[in-house]
Write an enzyme that holds these catalytic residues in place. Structure first.
Site, PDB file in Angstrom:
ATOM      1  N   ARG A 549       0.835  -1.213   0.000  1.00 10.73           N
ATOM      2  CA  ARG A 549       0.000   0.000   0.000  1.00 10.73           C
ATOM      3  C   ARG A 549       0.859   1.247   0.000  1.00 10.73           C
ATOM      4  O   ARG A 549       1.951   1.279   0.590  1.00 10.73           O
ATOM      5  CB  ARG A 549      -0.893   0.008   1.254  1.00 10.73           C
ATOM      6  CG  ARG A 549      -1.988  -1.048   1.189  1.00 10.73           C
ATOM      7  CD  ARG A 549      -2.965  -0.894   2.281  1.00 10.73           C
ATOM      8  NE  ARG A 549      -2.314  -0.993   3.591  1.00 10.73           N
ATOM      9  CZ  ARG A 549      -2.952  -0.689   4.721  1.00 10.73           C
ATOM     10  NH1 ARG A 549      -4.188  -0.215   4.671  1.00 10.73           N
ATOM     11  NH2 ARG A 549      -2.324  -0.792   5.867  1.00 10.73           N
ATOM     12  N   SER A 610       8.466  -4.945   5.927  1.00 13.88           N
ATOM     13  CA  SER A 610       8.202  -6.005   6.914  1.00 13.88           C
ATOM     14  C   SER A 610       9.082  -7.219   6.723  1.00 13.88           C
ATOM     15  O   SER A 610       8.589  -8.355   6.502  1.00 13.88           O
ATOM     16  CB  SER A 610       6.735  -6.378   6.843  1.00 13.88           C
ATOM     17  OG  SER A 610       5.952  -5.209   6.872  1.00 13.88           O
ATOM     18  N   ASP A 664       6.831  -3.653  10.181  1.00 13.08           N
ATOM     19  CA  ASP A 664       5.371  -3.523  10.344  1.00 13.08           C
ATOM     20  C   ASP A 664       4.953  -3.681  11.797  1.00 13.08           C
ATOM     21  O   ASP A 664       3.976  -3.066  12.249  1.00 13.08           O
ATOM     22  CB  ASP A 664       4.610  -4.494   9.439  1.00 13.08           C
ATOM     23  CG  ASP A 664       5.050  -5.937   9.597  1.00 13.08           C
ATOM     24  OD1 ASP A 664       4.424  -6.809   8.970  1.00 13.08           O
ATOM     25  OD2 ASP A 664       6.033  -6.181  10.331  1.00 13.08           O
TER      26      ASP A 664
HETATM   27  C1  G6P Z   1      -1.315  -4.739   7.929  1.00 12.48           C
HETATM   28  C2  G6P Z   1      -0.106  -3.804   8.090  1.00 12.48           C
HETATM   29  C3  G6P Z   1       1.089  -4.342   7.350  1.00 12.48           C
HETATM   30  C4  G6P Z   1       1.349  -5.765   7.803  1.00 12.48           C
HETATM   31  C5  G6P Z   1       0.120  -6.587   7.561  1.00 12.48           C
HETATM   32  C6  G6P Z   1       0.325  -7.969   8.066  1.00 12.48           C
HETATM   33  O1  G6P Z   1      -1.790  -4.668   6.666  1.00 12.48           O
HETATM   34  O2  G6P Z   1      -0.417  -2.532   7.580  1.00 12.48           O
HETATM   35  O3  G6P Z   1       2.215  -3.566   7.599  1.00 12.48           O
HETATM   36  O4  G6P Z   1       2.450  -6.282   7.122  1.00 12.48           O
HETATM   37  O5  G6P Z   1      -0.971  -6.059   8.253  1.00 12.48           O
HETATM   38  O6  G6P Z   1      -0.797  -8.705   7.805  1.00 12.48           O
HETATM   39  P1  G6P Z   1      -1.002  -9.536   6.474  1.00 12.48           P
HETATM   40  O7  G6P Z   1      -2.079 -10.479   6.843  1.00 12.48           O
HETATM   41  O8  G6P Z   1      -1.411  -8.589   5.445  1.00 12.48           O
HETATM   42  O9  G6P Z   1       0.264 -10.235   6.205  1.00 12.48           O
HETATM   43  C1  BGC Z   2       9.208 -10.751   8.767  1.00 14.27           C
HETATM   44  C2  BGC Z   2       9.000  -9.658   9.783  1.00 14.27           C
HETATM   45  C3  BGC Z   2       7.589  -9.156   9.712  1.00 14.27           C
HETATM   46  C4  BGC Z   2       6.623 -10.307   9.844  1.00 14.27           C
HETATM   47  C5  BGC Z   2       5.191  -9.881   9.752  1.00 14.27           C
HETATM   48  C6  BGC Z   2       8.149 -11.807   8.933  1.00 14.27           C
HETATM   49  O1  BGC Z   2       8.280 -12.749   7.923  1.00 14.27           O
HETATM   50  O2  BGC Z   2      10.477 -11.324   8.933  1.00 14.27           O
HETATM   51  O3  BGC Z   2       9.870  -8.622   9.553  1.00 14.27           O
HETATM   52  O4  BGC Z   2       7.388  -8.270  10.759  1.00 14.27           O
HETATM   53  O5  BGC Z   2       6.851 -11.252   8.824  1.00 14.27           O
HETATM   54  O6  BGC Z   2       4.883  -9.320   8.571  1.00 14.27           O
END
Ligand code: G6P
Ligand code: BGC
Ligand code: BGC
Length: 936
Positions: A549, A610, A664
């Protein structure tokens, strides 16, 4: 008068007028007899009213309506399919309650083929009255003794004795082998059994007996055994009807119509328990004074009213009450009664059946009446035959009305105008009573002429049917055992979770000290959570979750406004070159700027990235390794802020001021911290999983300074990469890890996060299918396709309502055909996998909270956790299980979970805002920008 099969009496010549021995019959005796027997005549309209009322009561009960309480029970029996004849094996069957105060043990061999059947061995045992009216323990010990006696008399090599319990009383079943007795009927009244699980009581009695190791695998109502034991050529019976001491019927209802079952496909056998049917309007007019008297003097006044008009236990008694009445009015036996005639229960079903025998009935009547101490005249015997005929004809008619209601129900539930159905019949009233069956057929044809009904008499009282259900139950029990064995490693107890928590604490300490640890404990250079004084417009990028995003974040007094756009990161880009990836990111930024009219503006930018980065500063992050399916080349070991800036530089005419890179977890903590300053932990459970928290700076090796705090990105996804989670890892985890693009890495993440849970479930389903436990052992191509079982399926399947329907819908979309038992097992597999994930996640949060409590030397710590991630947010039980685990493992911490509404993009913008604010203050104080943000 539309009477049916009226037993109208033709005035008979009176043989003689006998004195005391035979008082002259009163002049109006014929009238009196007719009036008396007329009560037993039921009109077609009355039968139709009974049919309609019973049908209505059935449908109310199916829907689970309780007020007014339907008078029939419609009890699920957990028999989901009629027999497919493939059942094989030797089975013990214990029959209790089908034929009055007797118990029968059978040894049934199922050959799995229709052609070849083996005659069952059986033995009957009379149950003494002191047992039928004694304690439950007495009754079940008696049953266990009979079983033992039978097996002594029929020795077998087979040590693996499976038993089907044919228990013919109303039971609330919650499974084939879990069955609570609702109430006794038919003269049984053992104490301490109603409300108890009769399967358990039998198991305990067999244990007490201690002679044979018998496994009770199913409890089956006699109507179900009768239905399952019969077939008409290839057409299985779908209705089971019993008229013995008691009466009842079962039938195959569409599962979706049975509210008590969470099913939307297939059929399920329902035991109607029509013996308790009563409706004052429909049945009231048919009840005679004799019925009232019989009920009044019965063991259970007011209960089983319908049964007391039909069941063999009561027919003889009704006849006796009529005979007593007619004798007292001098119509019979010259008005001379006998103690036997006056004693309850002295006329049995057998007597009535013999008297009703067209050929030998009169002779039998004489014998039986003399046996009752009466001196019948010929006309008396004829009269008695009429009384028996009246009572039994009505019984057959009422039974027919009830059966007609069942057939109408089948027409409704199958939306079939013309119904072709086979009804299995059983019970001594059918077997012994000459005309009962014929009358029943006639009236059924009259009431539901559009139904083509075939009646199949049961050959062995349902023994084979019970053995078939037992065979199915044994197979399911064996499958369940395999399932429990397979899922056992996923059930983590408190001790195991405490070990995980302790190991994580150690790994945290080692990581903070910069020693070898699977937890890298990466300093993030975020020293404080927002204090609300932040202001301005910021761009934010959010990469690494399900969606990429680009956000515009406007931070004003007391409000943060966010405009964002989701862009996809195609797999070929995520696994292409780093340059491709970052150029794609910049393309999206430019597209967003154009869309938001921001082109040419160089807003401060916060980059939520992330992935594990070793940060050298707020705007410097060296990517340690990709995770979550990303694998863009040329990035690992690089400063991703530099890579982004390079991409910006490559895309001339774009001005962007990358101020901060945050993980994140940090973005989420900051985002939630903006509203709740106690939020000092960030947690992500989405595609990947990770956590961060505010650590004491003095504990962070490699970062100067002892005062204050610094947010640490734990990168807990890699916890256990040193093998410390080996004791918990299953073969399914190993399969998922080996098939991943980073085998051996992110072991903790691969047990918890959304990218992997679906795969773990798929591997377990494959394993169970290969053992023939699921999907009849059919391994479809679909099920062997990687990532076909999405983690979101777990959330859908585990949603409390309609769980099994969800399973069916999802798996049928995957081209699998499944039974309801399959659906239940898939649900349990999903529950086991997600529960373990939530517990492990909870153990991690507990470790962090306890670390912070220790850090601050507090007896009690109250802290909030900012959480984000699809799995945590969408799974119906995940968050509750995480919180429950934290409470158990960190009882001195009050941990509040705050679901982040705006994602970590807002957090990245806030980190950027803090950095900008600090820079301005510093500039004002003449310091360099960097010293400001990262003072040391
Ligand atoms: C939200 C946060 C992201 C994060 C994500 C993890 O969208 O804004 O920064 O990485 O959650 O959740 P997801 O299920 O999208 O991996
Ligand atoms: C990454 C982290 C991240 C997490 C959640 C992991 O695979 O190594 O940096 O915070 O995923 O998105
Ligand atoms: C019981 C039923 C049983 C029927 C026939 C009734 O009294 O409640 O469960 O099926 O008798 O035996």
């Amino acid at each position: 008068m539309d009477t049916i099969g009226s037993v109208g009496l033709q005035p008979r010549e009176r043989a003689s007028n006998c004195p005391q021995e035979g008082m002259p019959r009163p002049p109006d005796s014929l009238e009196l007899v007719q009036k008396c027997l007329q009560q037993f005549q039921v009109t077609k309209t009355q039968l139709q009213q009974i049919q309609a009322s019973l049908l209505c009561s059935m449908e109310q009960a199916l829907k689970g309506h309780h007020s007014p309480a339907p008078s029939v029970r419609m009890l699920p029996t957990y028999v989901g399919s009629t027999p497919h004849g493939t059942e094989q094996g030797d089975f013990l069957v214990l029959e209790l309650g089908a034929t009055g105060a007797s118990l029968r043990v059978l040894w049934v061999t199922l050959t799995g083929t229709k052609e070849h059947s083996v005659e069952p061995k059986s033995q009957e045992f009379e149950i003494p009255q002191e047992v039928t009216l004694g304690t439950g323990q007495q009754l079940f010990d008696f049953a266990a003794r009979c079983l033992s006696e039978f097996l002594d008399a029929h020795p077998t090599e087979n040590q693996d004795l499976k038993l089907g319990f044919n228990f013919s009383f109303p039971c609330h079943q919650t499974g084939l082998d879990r069955s609570i007795l609702i109430s006794w009927t038919k003269g049984f009244r053992c104490s301490g059994v109603e409300g108890q699980d009769v399967v358990q009581l039998l198991r305990e009695a067999i244990q007490r007996q201690g002679t044979y190791n018998i496994d009770v695998v199913a409890m089956v109502n006699d109507t179900v055994g009768t239905m399952m034991g019969c077939e008409l050529g290839t057409r299985p019976c779908e209705v089971g009807l019993i008229v013995d001491t008691g009466t009842n019927a079962c039938y195959m209802e569409e599962a979706r119509h049975v509210a008590a079952l969470d099913e939307d496909r297939g059929r399920s056998c329902v035991s109607i328990e029509w013996g308790s049917f009563y409706d004052a309007k429909a049945l009231g007019p048919v009840l005679t004074t004799f019925d009232q008297a019989l009920d009044h003097d019965s063991l259970t006044p007011g209960a089983q009213r319908f049964e007391k008009m039909i069941g063999g236990l009561y027919l003889g008694e009704l006849v006796r009450l009529v005979l007593v009445h007619l004798t007292q009015h001098g119509v019979l036996f010259g008005g001379c009664s006998s103690p036997a005639l006056l004693s309850q229960g002295s006329i049995l079903l057998e007597h009535v059946a013999e008297i009703e025998d067209p050929a030998t009935g009169t002779a039998h009547a004489h014998t039986i009446l003399q046996h009752l101490g009466l001196s019948p005249q010929a006309s008396d015997a004829e009269m008695v035959k009429h009384v028996c005929a009246a009572v039994c004809t009505r019984a057959a008619q009422l039974c027919a009305a009830a059966l007609a209601a069942v057939l109408s129900r089948l027409q409704h539930s199958r939306e079939q105008q013309t119904l072709h159905v086979a009804v299995a019949t059983g019970g001594r009233v059918f077997e012994r009573h000459p005309r009962f069956h014929r009358t029943l057929k006639e009236v059924v044809t009259l009431l539901v002429p559009e139904c083509d009904v075939s009646f199949i008499p049961s050959v062995d009282g349902g023994g084979r049917g019970v053995a078939m259900v037992t065979a199915v139950a044994a197979r399911l029990a064996a499958h369940r055992h395999v399932l429990e064995e397979t899922l056992a490693p996923f059930q983590l107890d408190l001790e195991q979770l405490t070990v995980v928590q302790a190991q994580m604490r150690e790994a945290m300490a080692r990581g903070l000290r910069g020693e070898a640890s699977s937890l890298r404990m990466l300093p993030t250079y975020v020293r404080a959570t927002p204090d609300g004084s932040e202001r301005g417009d910021f761009l934010a990028l959010d990469l690494g979750g399900t969606n990429f995003r680009v956000l515009l974040v406007r931070v004003a007094e007391g409000s943060v406004q966010i405009t964002n756009q989701v862009y996809s990161i195609p797999e070929c880009v995520a696994q292409g070159s780093g340059q491709q990836l970052f150029d794609h990111i910049v393309d999206c930024i430019v597209h967003f700027q154009q869309k938001q009219g921001l082109s040419g503006q160089s807003l401060p930018l916060g980059f939520t990235f992330s992935f594990p980065c070793k940060q050298l500063g707020l705007d410097q992050g060296i990517l340690l390794n990709w995770t979550k399916g990303f694998n863009a080349s040329g990035c690992e070991g690089q400063d991703v802020v530099y890579l982004l800036r390079e991409a910006i530089r490559r895309r001339q005419a774009v001005e962007l001021n990358v101020v901060a890179i945050v993980n994140d977890t940090v973005g989420t903590m900051m985002s939630c911290g903006y509203d709740d300053p106690r939020c000092e932990i960030g947690l992500i459970v989405g595609t990947g999983t990770n956590a961060c928290y505010m650590e004491e700076l003095r504990n962070v090796a490699g970062v100067a300074g002892d005062e204050g705090h610094m947010c640490i990105n734990m990168e807990w996804g890699a916890f256990g990469d040193d093998g410390s989670l080996g004791m918990l890892s299953t073969c399914f985890d190993a399969s998922v890890d080996q098939a991943s693009i980073n085998p051996g890495k992110q072991r903790f993440e691969k047990m918890i996060s959304g990218m992997y849970l679906g795969e773990i479930v798929r591997h377990i389903l494959l394993h169970l299918t290969s053992l023939g436990v699921l999907f009849r052992g059919q391994k479809t191509q679909c099920l062997q396709t990687r990532d076909i079982f999405k983690t979101k399926f777990l959330s859908e399947i585990e949603s409390d309502s309609l769980a099994l329907r969800q399973v069916r819908a999802i798996l049928e979309d995957l081209g699998l055909t499944l039974t309801s038992d399959d659906a239940l097992m898939v649900l349990e597999v999903c529950q086991a996998v997600s529960r373990r994930a939530a517990q492990l996640c909870g153990a991690g949060v507990a470790a962090v909270a306890e670390k912070m409590r220790d850090n601050r030397g507090l007896r009690e710590l109250s802290v909030s956790v900012g959480v984000d991630g699809t799995l945590y947010k969408l799974h119906p039980h995940f968050s509750r299980l995480v919180s429950a685990t934290v409470q158990k493992l960190a009882p001195h911490c009050t941990v509040t979970f705050l679901q982040s509404e705006d994602g970590s993009g807002k957090g990245a913008a806030l980190v950027t805002a803090v950095a900008c604010r600090l820079a301005q203050t510093a500039m004002a104080d003449g310091l360099s920008k960097n010293d400001a943000i990262t003072p040391d």
